[in-house]
Scaffold this motif. Structure first.
Motif, PDB file in Angstrom:
ATOM      1  N   THR A  32       0.821  -1.209   0.000  1.00  0.00           N
ATOM      2  CA  THR A  32       0.000   0.000   0.000  1.00  0.00           C
ATOM      3  C   THR A  32       0.859   1.264   0.000  1.00  0.00           C
ATOM      4  N   SER A  34      -0.156   5.521   1.040  1.00  0.00           N
ATOM      5  CA  SER A  34      -1.212   6.463   1.419  1.00  0.00           C
ATOM      6  C   SER A  34      -1.481   7.543   0.395  1.00  0.00           C
ATOM      7  N   ALA A  39      -4.892   4.897  -3.715  1.00  0.00           N
ATOM      8  CA  ALA A  39      -5.144   4.746  -2.277  1.00  0.00           C
ATOM      9  C   ALA A  39      -6.620   4.570  -1.948  1.00  0.00           C
ATOM     10  N   LEU A  42      -8.006   1.366  -0.488  1.00  0.00           N
ATOM     11  CA  LEU A  42      -8.032   1.039   0.933  1.00  0.00           C
ATOM     12  C   LEU A  42      -9.469   0.869   1.426  1.00  0.00           C
ATOM     13  N   GLY A  61      -1.984  -5.166   4.943  1.00  0.00           N
ATOM     14  CA  GLY A  61      -1.387  -4.081   4.172  1.00  0.00           C
ATOM     15  C   GLY A  61       0.068  -3.899   4.561  1.00  0.00           C
ATOM     16  N   PRO A  63       2.760  -1.156   3.781  1.00  0.00           N
ATOM     17  CA  PRO A  63       3.124   0.113   3.167  1.00  0.00           C
ATOM     18  C   PRO A  63       4.556   0.098   2.627  1.00  0.00           C
ATOM     19  N   CYS A  81      -4.447   6.251   7.181  1.00  0.00           N
ATOM     20  CA  CYS A  81      -5.259   5.144   6.670  1.00  0.00           C
ATOM     21  C   CYS A  81      -6.503   4.937   7.521  1.00  0.00           C
ATOM     22  N   ASN A 121       2.290   0.404  -6.555  1.00  0.00           N
ATOM     23  CA  ASN A 121       1.547   0.174  -5.317  1.00  0.00           C
ATOM     24  C   ASN A 121       0.253  -0.595  -5.613  1.00  0.00           C
ATOM     25  N   TYR A 122      -0.222  -1.284  -4.609  1.00  0.00           N
ATOM     26  CA  TYR A 122      -1.495  -2.018  -4.645  1.00  0.00           C
ATOM     27  C   TYR A 122      -1.467  -3.273  -5.509  1.00  0.00           C
ATOM     28  N   LYS A 124      -1.634  -7.057  -5.456  1.00  0.00           N
ATOM     29  CA  LYS A 124      -2.328  -7.878  -4.472  1.00  0.00           C
ATOM     30  C   LYS A 124      -2.022  -9.355  -4.691  1.00  0.00           C
TER      31      LYS A 124
END
Length: 155
Positions: A32, A34, A39, A42, A61, A63, A81, A121-122, A124
């Motif tokens: 993750t 922010s 974002a 989230l 998560g 970061p 978050c 980012n993100y 999964k």
């Protein structure tokens, strides 16, 4: 042979997060950030966590500031978050997802997926109750799109 349950992480508050504690659960592990344009995911991750936690889903998560989209400190990240997205799922202290200081968990997940570097980012990773990687999802994949696969695993 290494398995997902061999990894231990540090939560934002410094407590230990031992993945062995999640044997028999479905895990959704996400890097993750922010301040990333993604974002907003989230909220979707939190919604999945709330909807399926009692049935055996755990969202975690991790970061990372490797793409320069994270706040300065872990406490700022945790507060942000929680305040903006209502995050209550476990969040670790910041990690690196690529390069010489890659967190061992991410080295393992990348090897298991066979897809190499984390591009953003993100990203999964969905893990089944036996600790096996089911799928690696691209950063743009919204959490809601993963829900049918989560439901199948939880049946």
């Amino acid at each position: 042979m290494t398995q997902i349950y061999d990894f231990k992480l540090d939560e934002m508050d410094g407590s230990k997060l031992d993945l062995a504690d999640y044997k028999g659960k479905v895990l959704l592990i996400v890097n993750t950030a922010s301040k990333c344009g993604l974002a907003g995911q989230l909220s979707g991750l939190q919604a999945l966590y709330e909807k399926y936690y009692a049935k055996g889903l755990v969202v975690i998560g991790l970061p990372s500031n490797q793409f320069k989209n994270e706040l300065s400190t872990d406490s700022e990240t945790a507060n942000y978050c929680q305040m903006h997205y209502g995050v209550t799922f476990p969040m670790t202290q910041r990690i690196e997802v690529n390069g010489p200081n890659t967190a061992p968990l991410f080295t393992y997940l990348k090897e298991q997926s066979g897809h190499g570097m984390i591009k953003w980012n993100y990203t999964k990773f969905l893990i089944n109750q036996s600790g096996e990687l089911v799928h690696r999802y691209a950063p743009i994949t919204k959490p809601e799109r993963i829900e049918p696969e989560i439901e199948k695993l939880l049946k």
